[in-house]
Design a protein around this motif. Structure first.
Motif, PDB file in Angstrom:
ATOM      1  N   ASN A 101      12.569   2.165  -6.886  1.00 25.71           N
ATOM      2  CA  ASN A 101      13.130   3.355  -6.256  1.00 25.71           C
ATOM      3  C   ASN A 101      12.043   4.356  -5.911  1.00 25.71           C
ATOM      4  OD1 ASN A 101      15.219   4.976  -5.273  1.00 25.71           O
ATOM      5  ND2 ASN A 101      15.473   6.025  -7.238  1.00 25.71           N
ATOM      6  N   VAL A 102      10.922   3.863  -5.353  1.00 30.64           N
ATOM      7  CA  VAL A 102       9.810   4.731  -4.956  1.00 30.64           C
ATOM      8  C   VAL A 102       9.717   4.706  -3.436  1.00 30.64           C
ATOM      9  CG1 VAL A 102       7.346   5.164  -5.152  1.00 30.64           C
ATOM     10  CG2 VAL A 102       8.601   4.250  -7.104  1.00 30.64           C
ATOM     11  N   HIS A 103       9.870   5.885  -2.793  1.00 31.65           N
ATOM     12  CA  HIS A 103       9.832   6.003  -1.334  1.00 31.65           C
ATOM     13  C   HIS A 103       8.842   7.078  -0.940  1.00 31.65           C
ATOM     14  CE1 HIS A 103      13.700   4.029  -2.074  1.00 31.65           C
ATOM     15  NE2 HIS A 103      13.641   3.580  -0.804  1.00 31.65           N
ATOM     16  N   LEU A 104       8.437   7.039   0.323  1.00 29.95           N
ATOM     17  CA  LEU A 104       7.568   8.086   0.853  1.00 29.95           C
ATOM     18  C   LEU A 104       8.289   9.425   0.792  1.00 29.95           C
ATOM     19  CD1 LEU A 104       6.050   6.288   3.988  1.00 29.95           C
ATOM     20  CD2 LEU A 104       4.933   6.720   1.791  1.00 29.95           C
ATOM     21  N   ASP A 105       7.565  10.448   0.322  1.00 26.39           N
ATOM     22  CA  ASP A 105       8.143  11.789   0.175  1.00 26.39           C
ATOM     23  C   ASP A 105       7.747  12.636   1.387  1.00 26.39           C
ATOM     24  OD1 ASP A 105       8.120  14.263  -2.520  1.00 26.39           O
ATOM     25  OD2 ASP A 105       9.173  14.196  -0.590  1.00 26.39           O
ATOM     26  N   PRO A 106       8.706  13.088   2.209  1.00 22.62           N
ATOM     27  CA  PRO A 106       8.356  13.890   3.392  1.00 22.62           C
ATOM     28  C   PRO A 106       7.648  15.198   3.045  1.00 22.62           C
ATOM     29  CG  PRO A 106      10.603  13.087   3.544  1.00 22.62           C
ATOM     30  CD  PRO A 106      10.139  12.807   2.138  1.00 22.62           C
ATOM     31  N   LYS A 107       7.853  15.715   1.844  1.00 21.45           N
ATOM     32  CA  LYS A 107       7.222  16.977   1.472  1.00 21.45           C
ATOM     33  C   LYS A 107       5.756  16.787   1.083  1.00 21.45           C
ATOM     34  CE  LYS A 107      11.517  19.112  -0.174  1.00 21.45           C
ATOM     35  NZ  LYS A 107      12.195  19.765  -1.321  1.00 21.45           N
ATOM     36  N   THR A 108       5.482  15.774   0.318  1.00 21.15           N
ATOM     37  CA  THR A 108       4.097  15.560  -0.153  1.00 21.15           C
ATOM     38  C   THR A 108       3.317  14.592   0.721  1.00 21.15           C
ATOM     39  OG1 THR A 108       4.839  13.783  -1.631  1.00 21.15           O
ATOM     40  CG2 THR A 108       4.773  16.027  -2.531  1.00 21.15           C
ATOM     41  N   GLN A 109       4.007  13.752   1.513  1.00 21.29           N
ATOM     42  CA  GLN A 109       3.321  12.752   2.348  1.00 21.29           C
ATOM     43  C   GLN A 109       3.851  12.794   3.776  1.00 21.29           C
ATOM     44  OE1 GLN A 109       4.431   9.497  -0.356  1.00 21.29           O
ATOM     45  NE2 GLN A 109       2.226   9.103  -0.668  1.00 21.29           N
ATOM     46  N   PRO A 110       3.802  13.952   4.412  1.00 20.14           N
ATOM     47  CA  PRO A 110       4.344  14.045   5.783  1.00 20.14           C
ATOM     48  C   PRO A 110       3.554  13.203   6.783  1.00 20.14           C
ATOM     49  CG  PRO A 110       3.117  16.033   5.222  1.00 20.14           C
ATOM     50  CD  PRO A 110       3.224  15.231   3.964  1.00 20.14           C
ATOM     51  N   VAL A 111       2.256  13.016   6.552  1.00 16.27           N
ATOM     52  CA  VAL A 111       1.455  12.243   7.504  1.00 16.27           C
ATOM     53  C   VAL A 111       1.910  10.783   7.512  1.00 16.27           C
ATOM     54  CG1 VAL A 111      -0.878  11.490   8.096  1.00 16.27           C
ATOM     55  CG2 VAL A 111      -0.500  13.787   7.183  1.00 16.27           C
ATOM     56  N   PHE A 112       2.139  10.204   6.331  1.00 17.57           N
ATOM     57  CA  PHE A 112       2.585   8.813   6.257  1.00 17.57           C
ATOM     58  C   PHE A 112       3.984   8.658   6.849  1.00 17.57           C
ATOM     59  CE2 PHE A 112      -0.881   6.840   4.631  1.00 17.57           C
ATOM     60  CZ  PHE A 112      -1.280   7.199   3.352  1.00 17.57           C
ATOM     61  N   VAL A 113       4.869   9.641   6.615  1.00 19.82           N
ATOM     62  CA  VAL A 113       6.234   9.555   7.152  1.00 19.82           C
ATOM     63  C   VAL A 113       6.198   9.546   8.668  1.00 19.82           C
ATOM     64  CG1 VAL A 113       8.436  10.746   7.299  1.00 19.82           C
ATOM     65  CG2 VAL A 113       7.264  10.586   5.099  1.00 19.82           C
ATOM     66  N   LYS A 114       5.393  10.440   9.282  1.00 24.13           N
ATOM     67  CA  LYS A 114       5.303  10.482  10.748  1.00 24.13           C
ATOM     68  C   LYS A 114       4.650   9.215  11.287  1.00 24.13           C
ATOM     69  CE  LYS A 114       5.158  15.526  11.074  1.00 24.13           C
ATOM     70  NZ  LYS A 114       4.397  16.716  11.544  1.00 24.13           N
ATOM     71  N   ALA A 115       3.617   8.722  10.582  1.00 21.34           N
ATOM     72  CA  ALA A 115       2.956   7.498  11.048  1.00 21.34           C
ATOM     73  C   ALA A 115       3.911   6.308  11.016  1.00 21.34           C
ATOM     74  CB  ALA A 115       1.730   7.214  10.183  1.00 21.34           C
ATOM     75  N   LEU A 116       4.780   6.228   9.975  1.00 24.62           N
ATOM     76  CA  LEU A 116       5.758   5.137   9.902  1.00 24.62           C
ATOM     77  C   LEU A 116       6.782   5.261  11.033  1.00 24.62           C
ATOM     78  CD1 LEU A 116       6.884   2.689   8.418  1.00 24.62           C
ATOM     79  CD2 LEU A 116       8.146   4.246   6.919  1.00 24.62           C
ATOM     80  N   ASN A 117       7.181   6.474  11.355  1.00 26.38           N
ATOM     81  CA  ASN A 117       8.126   6.662  12.461  1.00 26.38           C
ATOM     82  C   ASN A 117       7.513   6.225  13.785  1.00 26.38           C
ATOM     83  OD1 ASN A 117      10.098   7.691  10.750  1.00 26.38           O
ATOM     84  ND2 ASN A 117       9.372   9.808  10.978  1.00 26.38           N
TER      85      ASN A 117
END
Length: 787
Positions: free
Chosen positions: A279-295
């Motif tokens: 149950n470990v997912h990318l956190d938009p608050k602490t890892q916004p760069v990775f979230v945008k890159a995945l999108n």
């Protein structure tokens, strides 16, 4: 003409110019190196500024390819081992398949630490597993007992040797219901490249590992289905991803399309209690760069991009992982500012390298200067060599000015001292060849470490044939290890082993192409510096020893008034019998002819003592017993041949009586001395054939003893007294192994028939101080007269 214009033509200025060049030349070379480095650095800086942007764009691509290859290598064992297992485990005999499966598991687990475990199950519900267990290996089998399933755990070491076993209930477990089993059956009919089924990552609680399982289904020869599965730990993959350095502060992470983290910074707490790896997912608050890159990846697929977050631009790259789960995505990011400082970092490195090169140039310059100074030191060394030659001349001058240099009757201890000092030898010895040509007698021996002289030892042709072969041929021998040469192996064991020396230099002393003696140097460290001294001393010894041999040949006929030498064996004496510790017992066949109990004032008595004759090792002790048995047999034969009165064994000592009478028996003393020489030669020959530390010493006295008979029948012969005590002390304190030491009283009795060397003063409790002598061998005159 002015005085400053006057030039002295006798002055050689070449040396001064060379010394000046030794200093100025290296300094000019260093300056040239510094100028060259400055020009190269300036050109490199301009070129790097132009290529910094291109290099930064390629950096993330190379990093992405590197990570992709590493992850592929990390997961590749699943594919290769699964296809290998499908061929290895195809037998109809499931017991054979199970054994092969366990052997395969142990081999892979031992060599691949990231492989966690192996499973195998068939369509009948049988299950096997191979896994690690606290540094050992666990082989699990699902079995039935009394209608109930249970796990049988068998613990082995890395080679499959059994350690222990246990069992646990397997109630409710069916491997055919596990995802890896059902997934493998679904993929069975696919092409070979797509037959491997991968499960989603899941935690394995017993080992605290976050694992992913790859499985493959195949059929046996009889048509049954078998599924082989391999589990790979993702813990080490997480450690690898976290260890990556992307720029200065960039990061990397592996996720699936839903944003679930497979490996990366988010998984650092894996293995800790309460951590849920599923149950470990990318956190938009602490890892916004990775979230945008995945999108961006979901829309555009693989490629690089620019993402702005937290007021700063980030360079990103996203690519699909091609090997295992095709839904896995590798994401990398690094601040744009990291690449701007890249040029400066490289520039610093260039400066550092320049400093290193300049330092090396300085070291080279110092080396050249040092080399020049070495030339000066070499000149000093040559001067020192000249001084050593002067020292040699001093030694040679002292030898040539020695009083009685060629007089063979005067001892010259300085010869051996000079040899030992000039050659830096541990020991130097001078040997004279007796006129019979079969014996070498030690004239003088100097031990440099102990600063002590010795003499009297004898080497025979029968005991050391290789030595005499080199002596007869006049061969100079230099052996770094005498024990490895068959010719001198006996010399090393009998003579050199006393002080533990190995290196031997052997120089025959020749007079008119015939050998008259030899020089031996043990462990010489400066043999080359002693050449002149060696040659001079060898020449002097040739004259001295040649004169001695001529005198011995003149005395070969029996001289009038000379003491006759008795027969070495008294045939009139009957054969002795062996009883109760005696090799020879006083005869009882003639009734009352045996000696009566009482005091006998002048009994020739000898004690032979063995040292290092005990070992606690069984094999060594057995070999020692065989050696001693052979020696005892030879000693008994010699005692009988020489007609000795008795020979008794007492522990590691032998006690011999030459005769037993109230009057002085010179014949018995001579027989005893002859027996001592024969026993010494026999012992040396036997010991030289074997690699043993066994050594012996002999002591002889002519003195008073008490004789008595003990036992119920009064038939046990015994003796004690001053003569026995003196002989034992002489044997125990002989200077070196294999030597015969005699008392003053024995010397007075035997001096006409044997050769002796004065040992020095000897202290015996209750009797005071007297001289002792080393019995070197038979007198040449006595041997000739006996012949």
């Amino acid at each position: 003409m002015a005085t400053d214009e006057i030039v002295n033509p006798a002055i050689d200025t070449t040396g001064r110019r060379w010394q000046l060049f030794q200093f100025i030349g290296p300094i000019l070379g260093v300056i040239l190196v510094i100028v060259t480095i400055a020009l190269v650095t300036l050109y490199t800086y301009r070129t790097m500024r132009e290529g910094a942007i291109t290099l930064s764009r390629n950096l993330l691509r190379s990093q992405q390819r590197y990570i992709t290859e590493e992850v592929s290598h990390y997961l590749s064992p699943a594919t290769g081992i699964s296809f290998m297992a499908s061929g290895l485990l195809a037998s109809n005999d499931m017991k054979v398949n199970a054994d092969n499966f366990m052997a395969l598991g142990r081999s892979v687990l031992r060599g691949m630490p990231h492989v966690d475990s192996f499973y195998m199950a068939d369509d009948q519900g049988h299950f096997w597993m191979s896994a690690r267990r606290e540094g050992e290996y666990e082989e699990t089998t699902l079995q039935q007992e009394d209608g109930a399933p249970y796990y049988r755990h068998r613990i082995t070491d890395k080679d499959g040797r059994f350690i222990s076993t246990d069992r646990l209930s397997a109630e409710g477990y069916d491997p055919r219901l596990r995802p890896w089993y059902k997934g493998a059956l679904r993929f069975e009919d696919r092409t070979p490249d797509h037959r491997l089924f991968w499960t989603d990552p899941y935690p394995y609680l017993s080992t605290h590992q976050f694992i992913v399982t790859a499985s493959m289904a195949f059929r046996l020869l009889d048509g049954r289905h078998v599924v082989f599965a391999i589990s790979i730990s993702l813990n080490q993959l997480t450690s690898f991803v976290n260890s990556l350095k992307v720029g200065k502060s960039g990061q990397a992470v592996i996720v699936d399309l839903s944003g679930h983290v497979i490996a990366g910074h988010n998984m650092m707490d894996i293995g800790k209690p309460g951590f849920d790896a599923t149950n470990v997912h990318l956190d938009p608050k602490t890892q916004p760069v990775f979230v945008k890159a995945l999108n961006v990846f979901r829309v555009l697929g693989d490629g690089t991009g620019m993402v702005r977050a937290r007021g700063e631009n980030y360079v990103t790259i996203a690519s699909a992982m091609p090997l295992a789960k095709r839904s896995w995505v590798l994401l990398l990011n690094a601040p744009e500012s990291d690449f701007a400082s890249f040029t400066h970092a490289v520039q610093k490195q260039a400066v550092y390298f320049s400093i290193i090169i300049v330092g090396l140039a300085l070291i080279l310059a110092m080396g050249l200067i040092y080399q020049g100074r070495r030339v000066v030191r070499l000149q000093k060394d040559l001067t020192a060599v000249a001084e050593k030659k002067k020292e040699d001349n001093v030694v040679l001058l002292r030898i040539t000015n020695t009083e009685g240099l060629l007089n063979s009757e005067r001892e010259q201890p300085y010869f051996s001292e000079a040899l030992a000092e000039r050659a830096s030898a541990r020991r130097a010895s001078i040997w004279r060849l007796l006129s019979d040509g079969n014996r070498l007698l030690c004239e003088d021996m100097f031990d440099r470490g102990r600063d002590a002289h010795g003499s009297g030892m004898e080497l025979t042709r029968t005991g050391h044939p290789g030595l005499f072969e080199c002596l007869d041929g006049g061969h100079v021998i230099d052996l770094p290890n005498a024990e490895e040469d068959q010719r001198f192996q006996s010399v090393q064991r009998v003579f050199m082993r006393m002080i533990g020396s190995r290196h031997l230099f052997f120089l025959p002393v020749m007079e008119e192409h015939r050998p008259v003696g030899a020089i031996m140097l043990e462990d010489p460290y400066q043999l080359g510096e002693a050449d002149r001294v060696l040659m001079l001393i060898a020449s002097v010894l040739a004259v001295r020893f040649g004169h001695v041999q001529e005198e011995e040949r003149k005395l070969t006929p029996q001289q009038p008034g000379q003491m006759p030498v008795q027969s070495l064996a008294r045939q009139s004496k009957p054969q002795m019998r062996v009883v109760e510790g005696f090799l020879l017992q006083p005869d009882e066949k003639e009734g009352d002819s045996r000696p009566a109990a009482g005091l006998y004032p002048t009994v020739p008595i000898m004690v032979l003592e063995f040292s290092e004759s005990y070992s606690s090792n069984k094999d060594t002790a057995q070999a020692m017993l065989e050696l001693v048995a052979e020696l005892v047999s030879k000693i008994e034969a010699i005692a009988k041949e020489r007609g000795l009165f008795s020979a008794q064994i007492a522990g590691n000592r032998f006690i011999f009586l030459g005769s037993c009478s109230q009057n002085v028996d010179a014949e018995g003393a001579v027989c005893l001395a002859e027996a001592a020489i024969g026993i010494r030669e026999a012992c040396l020959m036997v010991i030289s054939r074997m690699n043993t530390q066994l050594m012996f010493r002999i002591g002889i006295d002519v003195g008073p003893v008490l004789i008595a008979y003990f036992g119920e029948k009064c038939d046990i012969f015994n003796l004690w007294g001053e003569g026995l005590t003196m002989a034992e002390a002489l044997a125990h304190n002989a200077p070196d192994g294999g030597q015969i030491q005699v008392s003053e009283r024995a010397y007075q009795t035997l001096q006409g028939a044997f050769l002796f060397r004065l040992r020095g003063e000897f202290f015996l409790p209750n009797n005071g101080i007297s001289n002792s002598y080393i019995l070197a061998g038979r007198s040449e005159t006595a041997v000739a007269g006996n012949a």
